[in-house]
Design a protein around this motif. Sequence first.
Motif, mmCIF file in Angstrom:
data_model
loop_
_atom_site.group_PDB
_atom_site.id
_atom_site.type_symbol
_atom_site.label_atom_id
_atom_site.label_comp_id
_atom_site.label_asym_id
_atom_site.label_seq_id
_atom_site.Cartn_x
_atom_site.Cartn_y
_atom_site.Cartn_z
ATOM 1 N N THR A 34 0.846 -1.203 0.000
ATOM 2 C CA THR A 34 0.000 0.000 0.000
ATOM 3 C C THR A 34 0.884 1.258 0.000
ATOM 4 O O THR A 34 0.582 2.233 -0.676
ATOM 5 C CB THR A 34 -0.978 0.009 1.202
ATOM 6 N N TYR A 35 2.006 1.217 0.769
ATOM 7 C CA TYR A 35 2.927 2.362 0.774
ATOM 8 C C TYR A 35 3.633 2.482 -0.578
ATOM 9 O O TYR A 35 3.836 3.580 -1.102
ATOM 10 C CB TYR A 35 3.957 2.216 1.904
ATOM 11 N N ARG A 36 3.991 1.353 -1.133
ATOM 12 C CA ARG A 36 4.646 1.356 -2.447
ATOM 13 C C ARG A 36 3.710 1.922 -3.522
ATOM 14 O O ARG A 36 4.135 2.664 -4.417
ATOM 15 C CB ARG A 36 5.059 -0.070 -2.829
ATOM 16 N N ALA A 94 6.260 8.065 1.500
ATOM 17 C CA ALA A 94 4.887 7.701 1.873
ATOM 18 C C ALA A 94 4.851 7.169 3.303
ATOM 19 O O ALA A 94 3.976 7.511 4.097
ATOM 20 C CB ALA A 94 4.339 6.657 0.899
ATOM 21 N N ALA A 95 5.869 6.354 3.652
ATOM 22 C CA ALA A 95 5.854 5.679 4.963
ATOM 23 C C ALA A 95 6.114 6.630 6.127
ATOM 24 O O ALA A 95 5.728 6.329 7.261
ATOM 25 C CB ALA A 95 6.899 4.554 4.971
ATOM 26 N N THR A 96 6.744 7.791 5.864
ATOM 27 C CA THR A 96 7.028 8.717 6.968
ATOM 28 C C THR A 96 6.030 9.879 7.015
ATOM 29 O O THR A 96 6.182 10.779 7.834
ATOM 30 C CB THR A 96 8.458 9.301 6.864
ATOM 31 N N GLY A 121 4.048 -6.391 7.784
ATOM 32 C CA GLY A 121 4.501 -5.011 7.614
ATOM 33 C C GLY A 121 5.483 -4.630 8.694
ATOM 34 O O GLY A 121 6.402 -5.385 9.015
ATOM 35 N N ARG A 122 5.303 -3.406 9.242
ATOM 36 C CA ARG A 122 6.208 -2.918 10.283
ATOM 37 C C ARG A 122 5.462 -2.653 11.589
ATOM 38 O O ARG A 122 6.043 -2.699 12.665
ATOM 39 C CB ARG A 122 6.874 -1.596 9.851
ATOM 40 N N ASP A 123 4.170 -2.314 11.448
ATOM 41 C CA ASP A 123 3.392 -1.831 12.593
ATOM 42 C C ASP A 123 2.099 -2.620 12.768
ATOM 43 O O ASP A 123 1.136 -2.120 13.337
ATOM 44 C CB ASP A 123 3.039 -0.349 12.361
ATOM 45 N N GLN A 124 2.052 -3.806 12.233
ATOM 46 C CA GLN A 124 0.783 -4.542 12.238
ATOM 47 C C GLN A 124 0.382 -4.992 13.646
ATOM 48 O O GLN A 124 -0.765 -4.884 14.048
ATOM 49 C CB GLN A 124 0.874 -5.747 11.282
ATOM 50 N N GLY A 125 1.359 -5.487 14.406
ATOM 51 C CA GLY A 125 1.039 -5.954 15.761
ATOM 52 C C GLY A 125 0.971 -4.825 16.786
ATOM 53 O O GLY A 125 0.389 -4.982 17.854
ATOM 54 N N ASN A 178 13.516 4.408 13.373
ATOM 55 C CA ASN A 178 13.580 5.694 14.067
ATOM 56 C C ASN A 178 12.539 6.720 13.686
ATOM 57 O O ASN A 178 12.545 7.819 14.227
ATOM 58 C CB ASN A 178 14.973 6.309 13.880
ATOM 59 N N ARG A 179 11.631 6.409 12.751
ATOM 60 C CA ARG A 179 10.684 7.464 12.372
ATOM 61 C C ARG A 179 9.679 7.702 13.508
ATOM 62 O O ARG A 179 9.436 6.811 14.337
ATOM 63 C CB ARG A 179 9.979 7.114 11.057
ATOM 64 N N ASP A 180 9.100 8.912 13.483
ATOM 65 C CA ASP A 180 8.191 9.293 14.571
ATOM 66 C C ASP A 180 6.863 8.549 14.498
ATOM 67 O O ASP A 180 6.278 8.212 15.516
ATOM 68 C CB ASP A 180 7.920 10.806 14.535
HETATM 69 O O1 DC Z 1 7.849 -4.414 3.324
HETATM 70 P P1 DC Z 1 8.175 -3.535 2.134
HETATM 71 O O2 DC Z 1 9.629 -3.531 1.751
HETATM 72 O O3 DC Z 1 7.308 -3.817 0.940
HETATM 73 O O4 DC Z 1 7.835 -2.051 2.622
HETATM 74 C C1 DC Z 1 7.953 -0.943 1.773
HETATM 75 C C2 DC Z 1 8.145 0.317 2.583
HETATM 76 O O5 DC Z 1 6.975 0.602 3.339
HETATM 77 C C3 DC Z 1 9.292 0.335 3.578
HETATM 78 O O6 DC Z 1 9.880 1.633 3.484
HETATM 79 C C4 DC Z 1 8.654 0.167 4.928
HETATM 80 C C5 DC Z 1 7.282 0.727 4.721
HETATM 81 N N1 DC Z 1 6.238 0.042 5.482
HETATM 82 C C6 DC Z 1 5.737 0.665 6.585
HETATM 83 O O7 DC Z 1 6.213 1.743 6.935
HETATM 84 N N2 DC Z 1 4.726 0.103 7.288
HETATM 85 C C7 DC Z 1 4.211 -1.078 6.909
HETATM 86 N N3 DC Z 1 3.211 -1.609 7.602
HETATM 87 C C8 DC Z 1 4.721 -1.742 5.779
HETATM 88 C C9 DC Z 1 5.758 -1.149 5.082
#
Ligand code: DC
Length: 219
Positions: A34-36, A94-96, A121-125, A178-180
Amino acid sequence: MIVTIDGPAGAGKSSVARALAGRLGFRFLDTGATYRAVALAAVRRGLDWEDQDALARLAREVAITVDDTQVTLDGDDVTNEIRSYAITAVTHYAATNPEVRAHLVTLQRRFADDDNVVTEGRDQGTVVFPQAGCKIFLTASAEERARRRWQDLAAQGERLSFDDVLSGQRQRDERDWNRDVGPLKKAPDAVELSTDGLTAEQVVDRLEEIVRCRMTAEA
Ligand code: DC
């Protein structure tokens, strides 16, 4: 049941999350897509990366769909295009962006609906599905992750030096941790698994065991 798989870039989340979803008969949600897709939309419109408001407006305007096998942007199949090195390098805009994140988190929750889903992803849990029944945090050493990414890119016909891939990944790690807004963080109740030295199949075996055990406990 919602299973969340978070972790740094290149830990193997996408492929194992997809395979795990297949084994469990759950839907699979790749939230990085979705961010991509937002980043690709911005590239297509020639947006100024410094204009955060314009990027947030664009994220709300475009139609993004993500299903088990396909990602679309305004009806176009962009499944492969969003994985290119060029789009990977700008997706952090997009992600920040807090407003983009807020919008995509809403979309991600809607995609999961009331279904059984494996989401990665990064923040799912931590942010998107704090109530998830099973949370995994997948890691691997920086070199191992860069090696996998380099091989994936080569398989897509993108020839880059290993050092370039490793340094790009270190930059993304730095930003992810490290992003906010929505930083990469292990949820306190997540199970951490390092994939170093394990084949994808061994990782999926281990994850399936963890999830089935949790499902039995909850039944
Ligand atoms: O997992 P990926 O490489 O497809 O993620 C692409 C970018 O999106 C990467 O910069 C991290 C970000 N991302 C995020 O911030 N939060 C998520 N839930 C998934 C990905």
